[in-house]
Write a protein that holds these residues in place. Structure first.
Motif, PDB file in Angstrom:
ATOM      1  N   ASP A 268      24.972   6.761 -21.507  1.00  0.00           N
ATOM      2  CA  ASP A 268      23.693   7.055 -20.869  1.00  0.00           C
ATOM      3  C   ASP A 268      23.360   8.540 -20.989  1.00  0.00           C
ATOM      4  N   SER A 269      22.067   8.876 -21.007  1.00  0.00           N
ATOM      5  CA  SER A 269      21.736  10.282 -21.206  1.00  0.00           C
ATOM      6  C   SER A 269      21.904  11.103 -19.924  1.00  0.00           C
TER       7      SER A 269
ATOM      8  N   LYS B 137      25.878   9.293 -14.429  1.00  0.00           N
ATOM      9  CA  LYS B 137      25.754   8.494 -13.208  1.00  0.00           C
ATOM     10  C   LYS B 137      27.143   8.198 -12.677  1.00  0.00           C
TER      11      LYS B 137
END
Length: 950
Positions: free
Chosen positions: A2-3, A6
């Motif tokens: 994911d960019s 999280k």
RNA sequence: AGGACUAUAGCUCAGUUGGUUAGAGCGCUACCUUGACAUGGUAGAGGUCAGCAGUUCGAAUCUGCUUAGUCCUACCA
């Protein structure tokens, strides 16, 4: 990947996997390493202090494990006698169940076990979320079967050796919980109070030297006069010398008590006459002992006036012949009502002389918050002085070391002046004292009733067990060795004892640490019979306070659950959490207001790694920590940085084998970062060894962010994107990106276990690794041969040139999108060599379209100037530079240089300095002066040039 | 009362045996959507190292005193 980073997503499943694979359990190794967790209260929950200490322990443990040691982090919880019993009693009241006394001992204890079962999971859940790599398989509890056996064994041994005894002594009595507590559980608070002076009529017609038929005593506790045994005066006090041995009459009860001479009395203070109540005051108890005074207890266990005062001889034996009835009008009054009533009665009898305001230290029970009543009771004591000796010696010889060192002073001061330790508690939840009595009151100590009968050769006469339990700290004092199986001589005990380091706060130092030393050194001996220390190092952490430096506490409403910093919490939930279940519900409103102001949007998600990294960054020794939410945010951003750096690296390496460089030699950039990496490994390892987690964190931060992300990644782009680069060059760059990342993940893993493991699982593939987990990989070691001064010089030069151009750009507001030409003047042959190697990189990173070296004969165009050593970096002004701005900029730099020159010239002009300072220092100053002078000259020339151009 | 610790940038803190141009993060200012990242990039401003005195060629660093704060231990009725 994911960019954005999280944390919750990646952290939630990782731990489970580690645990399922049993990777926390010790693995055979040549060298053992162990840490015993300070056992938290079983029914409690972890606060920031725990998170802090656990992070440090986990970092040490993960480091040791990666270094190949046989590593144990022993986990467990404490039964916390009084605290737990208190909570359960409160729950009974809340649920409208019968109170403890009505319920009976067995039923109540069952309730406590139920409560332990239902609430005991909170801590273990929190610890898992914090990533603590404890050995869950051997989790202990201070009241589990084996531990109970250890406690009994210890007690019986100490008793048999004469180091535990029972006696009637004056102890700190908690009138709420009806139990004795130790000196340490008493907190002193300064409070405003009163001092009353009243008359004690002299008996037998005696008078004082100035003709009074009474003595005047001063007291803060007039109600205790009913139990007075004497009035004490100083032996040399001329005023009362003639009265020593005579008597006074106790008001209301009419007893005659002697006037005694005692050195304790300060003739200067008050009237020089002290009413002496041995059964209700610690100093008076000492006076009583010296003069063999009888002792009169006038209070019930709740500190209410009794019907009959209980009388004891000085040796503690009951003496019913001295017992007397207390005045009816006082009977049943609690101590404060009694005080009022007695003062009033004194006044009525014209015995009261006056009352003054008085500042006094009030001793209060740390759990109940009520004023302690010194009370004469039968209790068990440990001979602490004897047990303390080996511990003191061990610290003196350095067998045990404090980090930070200054705690030694505190330790010695306390240990050298120890009072005997009262270990019996009149509670139900705890280890019941293994002692039995027959009907005559004879005492037998042993494992159980049967063994007592056998040991003491008793017939079948009735025996009953002591009702008391042991102080919680008696059992936790055995923690380091009882958790390992003692009294059995287990392999675990042999392998892991003594433990390596104890990590704890100074708040439980005396309660726990000191006593652990005493007990351990008494029971644990090495093969030569020498006492074994419980731990070689004691690392004492500071306290975590809120951002205003206030202690975090429920009643202040400023606590933050570490888990809420990790996963975030909404404002409403946070307010609810902080303002419910308060001891003083009226504080709720204030707390709510304060919380809403401070966290208008609640607390965001930051992740465990960011929290841990923040905690270690703040862990400089010997200092409390004022928690700063902003630092947590900054470190979450740092995690995000690492995350994205990994994304970049993976996007260029994922489909390649990056385990090896090509056959071509590595570029200087590649050699440079590897050189820096090795330096970083050396530093971090050393800082861990010194317990400087703050420095270790800072070093990691600096390397990852400023060296790896800001430069290495940027410098890799020309190679990876340019058509000119060869396959070999690309392979080398990919290798270095991936190799450095993989190494730095291992390096940072002890502090940030989750993000490092997650990224590592991807990077390992590009490195051709097939190992299961980062947590069992070898910790990096540095290779001196890879530290490369030449590569460092070249790349530092490159960086300086790029920064020089950026500097001009930034300060003169030239758009980053404008490509600039650059001229180099005064370039040495080395400068020219560095340029040849690095030219493409300069063009790319400084957005320069052309770099031209000017020979001395060539005239440079009018330019903005920045110096790199003696070399001038020129950006021609035509078109984009404001002359005045550039002049101001030059002037600023010249002024700065002037100041430097002035200072250094002064220094070098000082004959004494030149005569005394070491040659290196002088040379350094000379060099400094030379370069500052030439730099100034160069800048001045540029300045003039602009002037002339105008 | 005794002892310990702390005082460094607006804030939270580093600064090792005395020799630095006293550092970091956050905040602040300016500029920038450059192909990992706006949870971002580049550059910049900002400090009489609490005060005074001393030791020294040289002090944020060593010594003494003062001030402010924190903590511990003990305690006079």
């Amino acid at each position: 990947m994911d960019s954005t980073y999280k944390p919750h997503e990646l952290e939630s499943t990782l731990y489970e996997n580690w645990e399922r694979n049993n990777w926390f359990a010790p693995k055979k190794g040549d060298e053992a390493y162990s840490i015993m967790i300070p056992p938290p209260n079983v029914t409690g929950s972890l606060h920031m202090g725990h998170a802090f200490q656990h992070t440090i322990q986990d970092a040490l443990i993960r480091l040791a494990r990666m270094q190949g040691k046989e590593t144990l982090w022993q986990v467990g919880t404490d039964h916390a006698g009084i605290a737990t019993q208190m909570v359960v009693e409160r729950n009974l009241a809340r649920d409208n169940l019968p109170p403890r006394i009505e319920m009976g001992r067995e039923a109540f204890i069952e309730k406590v076990w139920d409560w332990k079962k239902s609430s005991g999971g909170t801590i273990t859940k929190q610890m898992r979320r914090l990533g603590n790599s404890v050995d869950w398989e051997t989790e202990r509890f201070t009241m589990d079967e084996g531990f109970t056996e250890a406690v009994q064994t210890a007690f019986i041994k100490l008793y048999d050796e004469g180091l535990i005894y029972r006696g009637k002594r004056l102890v700190n009595w908690d009138v709420k919980f009806h139990t004795a507590i130790s000196d340490l559980e008493v907190e002193n608070h300064e409070e405003k109070g009163f001092m009353w002076e009243f008359k004690y009529p002299l008996a037998d017609g005696e008078t004082t030297s100035d003709g009074n038929d009474y003595l005047v005593v001063a007291t803060t506790r007039p109600e205790t006069l009913l139990g007075d045994s004497a009035v004490a005066v100083h032996p040399d006090d001329e005023r009362y010398k003639n009265l020593v041995g005579k008597f006074v009459v106790v008001p209301f009860v009419g007893r005659q008590i002697p006037i005694v001479a005692d050195h304790h009395v300060d003739p200067e203070f008050g009237t020089g006459c002290v009413k002496t109540t041995p059964a209700h005051d610690f100093n008076d108890y000492q006076i009583g002992q010296r003069h063999k005074l009888p002792m009169f207890n006038i209070f019930s266990k709740s500190a209410e006036i009794l019907v009959m005062a209980e009388a004891y001889d000085a040796d503690g034996k009951a003496n019913e012949s001295l017992a007397f009835s207390l005045p009816e009008s006082f009977v049943g009054l609690d101590r404060y009502q009694a005080r009022k009533t007695i003062v009033k009665a004194l006044e009525e009898q014209n015995l009261l002389i006056g009352v003054k305001d008085h500042l006094l230290q009030v001793p209060k029970g740390d759990r109940s918050g009520l004023v302690i009543e010194p009370m004469l009771t039968d209790q068990w004591f440990v001979d602490a002085k004897t047990l303390a000796k080996p511990a003191i010696e061990a610290v003196e010889t350095g067998d045990m070391e404090f980090v930070p060192k200054q705690y030694e002073n505190m330790f010695f001061a306390w240990m050298r002046d120890l009072q005997d330790w009262c270990i019996s508690r009149q509670l139900w939840w705890g280890h019941r004292i293994p002692a039995w009595y027959d009907d005559e009151g004879n005492l037998y100590v042993g494992d159980d009733e049967a063994s007592v009968r056998e040991k003491y050769e008793l017939d079948d006469k009735p025996l009953h067990q002591d009702e008391d339990v042991l102080d919680t700290w008696f059992s936790s004092a055995l923690w380091t060795f009882a958790t390992l199986g003692w009294p059995e001589q287990t392999d675990r005990l042999k392998t892991f004892h003594p433990t390596d380091v104890l990590v704890t706060g100074c708040d439980i130092f005396f309660f726990w640490v000191a006593r652990m030393m005493m007990m351990t050194m008494h029971f644990m001996k090495d093969e030569h019979g020498k006492p074994q220390v419980p731990f070689k190092t004691i690392y004492i952490t500071g306290l975590i306070r809120d951002e205003h430096g206030q202690k975090m506490s429920k009643s202040k409403g400023n606590v933050i659950d570490p888990l809420d910093m990790i996963d975030g919490i909404g404002l409403e939930e946070l307010v609810a959490k902080r303002s419910t279940n308060l001891m003083q519900p009226k504080l709720a409103q204030k707390i709510e207001k304060q919380t809403r102001k401070e966290f208008p949007e609640g607390i965001g998600e930051h992740g465990t790694d960011a929290l841990r990294f923040t905690l270690t960054s703040l862990a400089s020794t010997g200092r409390d920590i004022n928690w700063d939410m902003k630092r947590l945010e900054g470190n979450r951003n740092f995690c995000n940085k690492l995350w994205n750096a990994a994304r970049y690296v993976l996007s260029h390496t994922e489909d390649h084998d990056c385990s090896k460089p090509s056959d071509e030699p590595l570029s200087l950039v590649d050699q440079w970062i590897i050189s820096r990496l090795n330096q970083c490994i050396t530093d971090v390892t050393e800082q861990f060894a010194r317990y400087r987690f703050d420095l270790a964190s800072q070093t990691l931060f600096e390397f990852i962010k400023n060296q790896y992300c800001d430069w290495t990644l940027e410098l890799s782009k020309p190679v990876l994107f340019d058509d000119n680069a060869t396959d070999s060059q690309r392979q080398n760059t990919r290798y270095v990106l991936s190799h450095v990342l993989e190494t730095v993940l291992r390096l940072a893993h002890p502090i940030m276990p989750f993000i490092t493991e997650t990224i590592w699982q991807k990077v390992k593939v590009t490195q051709g690794l097939s190992d299961d987990t980062l947590m069992l990989m070898a910790y990096p070691t540095s290779d001196e041969l890879l530290v490369n001064a030449n590569a460092e010089a070249s790349i530092e030069w490159l960086k300086s040139v790029i920064v020089a151009v950026r500097n001009i750009r930034g300060e003169l507001n030239i758009s980053p999108s404008t490509a600039l030409p650059v001229f180099l003047v005064n370039a040495s042959s080395q400068d020219e060599m560095f340029l040849r190697i690095n030219q493409r990189l300069i063009e790319r990173l400084a957005k320069v379209d052309e770099v031209t070296v000017l020979s001395p004969s060539e005239e440079a165009p009018l330019s903005a100037t920045q110096l790199v050593g003696d070399m001038k970096v020129l950006v021609p002004m035509a078109g984009f530079i404001d002359l005045e701005k550039e002049q101001a900029r030059l002037q600023k730099h010249i002024d700065k240089l002037d100041k430097d020159i002035q200072r250094v010239e002064n220094k070098l002009g000082n004959e004494k300095f030149v005569a005394n300072a070491p040659k290196e220092v002088i040379d350094k100053e000379k060099e400094k002066l030379a370069s500052a002078l030439s730099a100034k000259a160069e800048l001045a020339i540029q300045f003039d040039k602009i002037n002339n151009a105008d």
